[in-house]
Design a protein around this motif. Structure first.
Motif, short mmCIF file in Angstrom:
data_model
loop_
_atom_site.label_atom_id
_atom_site.label_comp_id
_atom_site.label_asym_id
_atom_site.label_seq_id
_atom_site.Cartn_x
_atom_site.Cartn_y
_atom_site.Cartn_z
N CYS A 287 0.66 -1.17 -0.04
CA CYS A 287 -0.33 0.07 -0.30
C CYS A 287 0.64 1.24 -0.06
CB CYS A 287 -0.83 0.18 1.11
SG CYS A 287 -2.42 -1.20 1.21
N ALA A 288 2.09 1.27 0.37
CA ALA A 288 3.01 2.16 0.49
C ALA A 288 3.22 2.85 -0.69
CB ALA A 288 4.14 1.94 1.26
N SER A 289 3.26 4.22 -1.02
CA SER A 289 3.51 4.74 -2.37
C SER A 289 4.92 5.28 -2.19
CB SER A 289 2.69 6.12 -2.22
OG SER A 289 3.02 6.66 -3.64
N SER A 295 8.82 12.34 0.45
CA SER A 295 8.41 13.66 1.08
C SER A 295 7.78 13.42 2.64
CB SER A 295 7.05 14.11 0.38
OG SER A 295 5.93 13.16 0.04
N ALA A 296 7.90 11.96 2.84
CA ALA A 296 7.34 11.62 4.35
C ALA A 296 8.54 11.22 5.27
CB ALA A 296 6.41 10.50 4.21
N ILE A 297 9.71 11.06 4.58
CA ILE A 297 10.93 10.68 5.10
C ILE A 297 11.18 11.58 6.68
CG2 ILE A 297 13.37 10.15 5.44
CD1 ILE A 297 12.94 8.88 2.60
N LEU A 298 11.30 12.88 6.22
CA LEU A 298 11.77 14.07 7.20
C LEU A 298 10.63 13.95 8.36
CD1 LEU A 298 13.16 16.86 5.01
CD2 LEU A 298 14.41 14.98 6.47
N GLN A 360 -4.21 16.87 5.09
CA GLN A 360 -3.20 17.87 4.73
C GLN A 360 -1.86 17.13 4.44
OE1 GLN A 360 -3.90 20.91 3.53
NE2 GLN A 360 -6.12 19.96 4.04
N HIS A 361 -1.49 16.01 5.26
CA HIS A 361 -0.39 15.59 5.28
C HIS A 361 -0.69 13.79 5.11
CE1 HIS A 361 -0.17 19.02 8.12
NE2 HIS A 361 1.05 18.93 7.31
N PHE A 368 4.23 4.27 7.57
CA PHE A 368 4.92 3.36 7.02
C PHE A 368 6.58 3.67 7.53
CE2 PHE A 368 8.06 2.60 3.74
CZ PHE A 368 7.72 1.28 3.32
N CYS A 369 7.07 4.89 7.17
CA CYS A 369 8.45 5.11 7.60
C CYS A 369 8.84 4.97 9.00
CB CYS A 369 8.91 6.70 7.11
SG CYS A 369 8.74 6.78 5.12
N ILE A 370 7.72 5.39 9.90
CA ILE A 370 7.93 5.39 11.46
C ILE A 370 8.10 3.69 11.72
CG2 ILE A 370 7.05 5.51 13.60
CD1 ILE A 370 5.74 8.39 12.57
N VAL A 371 7.20 3.00 11.19
CA VAL A 371 7.25 1.52 11.44
C VAL A 371 8.42 0.81 10.99
CG1 VAL A 371 6.11 -0.67 11.07
CG2 VAL A 371 4.76 1.38 11.79
N LEU A 372 8.93 1.35 9.76
CA LEU A 372 10.21 0.66 9.14
C LEU A 372 11.46 1.18 10.01
CD1 LEU A 372 11.27 -0.46 6.56
CD2 LEU A 372 11.60 1.77 5.58
N ILE A 373 11.50 2.31 10.31
CA ILE A 373 12.53 2.80 11.16
C ILE A 373 12.46 2.05 12.68
CG2 ILE A 373 13.60 4.73 12.53
CD1 ILE A 373 12.57 6.41 10.30
N SER A 374 11.51 1.92 13.16
CA SER A 374 11.11 1.31 14.54
C SER A 374 11.78 -0.30 14.36
CB SER A 374 9.82 1.37 14.96
OG SER A 374 9.69 0.79 16.34
N ILE A 375 11.18 -0.75 13.56
CA ILE A 375 11.50 -2.39 13.48
C ILE A 375 12.94 -2.66 13.08
CG2 ILE A 375 10.97 -4.47 11.95
CD1 ILE A 375 8.87 -3.95 13.72
#
Length: 545
Positions: A287-289, A295-298, A360-361, A368-375
């Motif tokens: 599902c992740a684009s 643009s979502a990483i920062l 808006q965001h 997705f990025c938060i879970v990726l970094i956390s795992i």
């Protein structure tokens, strides 16, 4: 249809293969499932329609039901009881505090709107029990001061609070809820979900132990699956918190049911939960684009850093500093560090995307990025963090936290006859050089049954009953049988004369109605049926060199 089944089976094979790699290198396996989803999605970059996303959300919500149920079912209350209060406060007040702090950060630092800020905080406020304990169990990390059961209860029970906060914050985002209505919603969620779950569990226990007792082995699992679904659906249909209900039912059935074989069912649901985790993380990857992730990483990195260094530690330390027993600062630090984000955050993020309100965001890709970094980061560092903070207790057994743990070791019994050549003949028990975990429990002497003591002397003709731990090593070990044929090169030779394979031993010979436990001087005869133990046999041909 066949093509779909082939693809699904290949994906599962890849997941199992990736699980072996992750175990070898210490990378959490859920990351592999997520990456696999991204790869599959890149082969078909067509964006999902809203209907497809809604179906995925519902499917992931069903998967979360089983994850929540096993979170309760697998919790061993005997171990969790001493820490039930701090764990419960962490899973409620701690989650609310974490959501509020992240919401304030998003509003004042990232300049998000109020409602969307608290939606973000609510979605990622809970921690993932399955991810944490997959690591603790695989590494056999026993933790000091009952930290393991506290983490199990806290991370297993905080998803209902996160769900409730997400529902409330989404209602404010829609503009369809006032403050009074929010309080009423929270009250309904807690009362109907909590009380309803308790009543359903009592009803199920009563019925399962009497009227609904399965008539055939194996139907226990089928019945428990139905119970898990029912215990979510009924309170949810009445406006309650279905996840809270299913968690409570899971705890009560896992700990207080006399009907089911809890150890077997715990293993069954462990497998089911693993499949649900695979499905949810795979869906997150698909599902992740990928084109929008940059643009979502920062913002994701900023939220993750604040969540890990401020919000989670502040909520954990605030709760544990006021609870008894007291937890030293380094233990509080470890508890806050173990707050991995996982399956629940993914499902709640899907719920936000499918809510129908224009955001808006890009909350989904940020989650997705938060879970990726956390795992990737936290998950990989949990064993190292436990040792650096001196949390590891080598004497503790983390498996005691789960209902599939058994205090009693499985035991095996065997017998030895003391003959004229036995080195034990005419020796007292206390003079025998017995290996560890081997006990002489009974001595048969003629018609007498003697309980051997240290001063008991073993005589020729005695039969000694031995007790030791059962063999439970999981490997490629196998036991099989081989019939000695007419032209066999074994026939007429003793066992010690034949150079049979390494790691292979004959443990029993069936000769007509006689059963022989062989030694090196035993002569193999035509038509003997050999029972063979082989450490690494793949071709079960004992005579093939």
């Amino acid at each position: 249809m066949n093509e779909i089944l082939i693809v699904v089976s290949i994906i599962i094979f890849l997941c199992v293969f990736l699980n072996r790699i992750s175990s070898k290198f210490g990378i959490p396996v859920l990351l592999a499932f997520m990456v696999l989803g991204i790869i599959i999605k890149s082969m078909n970059p067509r964006p999902y329609e809203s209907m497809e996303l809604e179906v995925m959300e519902k499917a992931c919500s069903v998967a979360l039901i089983f994850i929540m149920f096993y979170g309760g079912f697998g919790t061993r209350m005997e171990s969790a009881r001493p820490v039930i209060f701090p764990a419960s406060v962490l899973s409620t007040v701690g989650v609310a505090m974490t959501a509020a702090l992240v919401g304030l950060f998003c509003h004042f630092v990232l300049a998000w709107g109020w409602a969307e800020s608290f939606v973000m905080g609510s979605v990622i406020s809970s921690t993932d029990a399955a991810s944490v304990f997959a690591i603790l169990r695989s590494r056999r990390l026993g933790l000091k001061n009952n930290i393991a059961p506290m983490l199990e209860v806290e991370s297993g029970s905080n998803d209902p609070m996160s769900y409730m906060l997400t529902v409330v914050s989404l209602s404010f985002l829609n503009g369809s809820m006032s403050g009074g209505a929010a309080v009423l919603l929270i009250f309904k969620q807690l009362v109907i979900g909590g009380v309803g779950g308790w009543l359903l569990a009592k009803l199920m226990l009563s019925m399962m132990n009497s009227h609904l007792k399965p008539a055939a082995t194996g139907f226990d699992s089928v019945m428990i699956v139905a119970v898990a679904i029912f215990s979510y659906a009924v309170p949810s249909a009445l406006g309650g918190n279905g996840y809270l209900s299913v968690y409570i039912v899971g705890i009560m059935l896992g700990n207080y049911s006399s009907l089911v074989d809890r150890k077997t069912l715990a293993s069954f649901f462990d497998g089911v939960t693993s499949m649900m985790q695979i499905f949810i993380f795979y869906m997150l990857g698909t599902c992740a684009s990928v084109g929008s992730i940059h643009s979502a990483i920062l913002p994701a990195l900023a939220i993750f850093i604040f969540l890990s260094l401020v919000a989670r530690p502040a909520s954990v330390c605030s709760v544990l500093s006021l609870c008894k027993p007291r937890y030293p600062l380094w233990q509080q630090t470890f508890v806050s560090f173990v707050g991995l984000r996982g399956a629940a955050s993914i499902v709640f993020a899907m719920m936000v995307v499918n809510n129908g309100v224009e955001l808006q965001h890009d909350i989904f890709n940020i989650v997705f990025c938060i879970v990726l970094i956390s795992i990737l980061l936290q998950g990989s560092l949990i064993p190292s963090a436990a040792r650096k903070l001196n949390i590891v207790d080598d004497e503790a057994n983390v498996l005691k936290t789960f209902t599939d743990f058994s205090e009693e070791e499985e035991m095996s019994f065997g017998q030895i006859e003391i003959d004229a050549a036995s080195p034990w003949k005419n020796h007292m028990v206390r003079d025998l050089d017995l290996p560890k975990n081997l006990l002489l429990v009974l001595l048969l002497r003629g018609n007498d049954r003697i309980l051997p003591k240290g001063h008991t002397t073993l005589l020729e003709g005695d039969v000694v009953i031995l007790c030791t731990k059962s063999y439970s090593h999981v490997s490629s070990d196998s036991i099989y049988q081989h019939r000695v044929g007419r032209n066999s090169k074994w026939a007429g030779h003793t066992i010690k004369e034949y150079p049979y394979k390494t790691n292979c031993v004959i443990v029993l010979i069936n000769r007509g109605t006689e059963r022989i436990i062989p030694n090196g001087d035993t002569v193999i005869e035509e038509n003997d049926l050999l029972t063979i133990f082989d450490r690494n046999s793949t071709i079960r041909d004992f005579e093939r060199q």
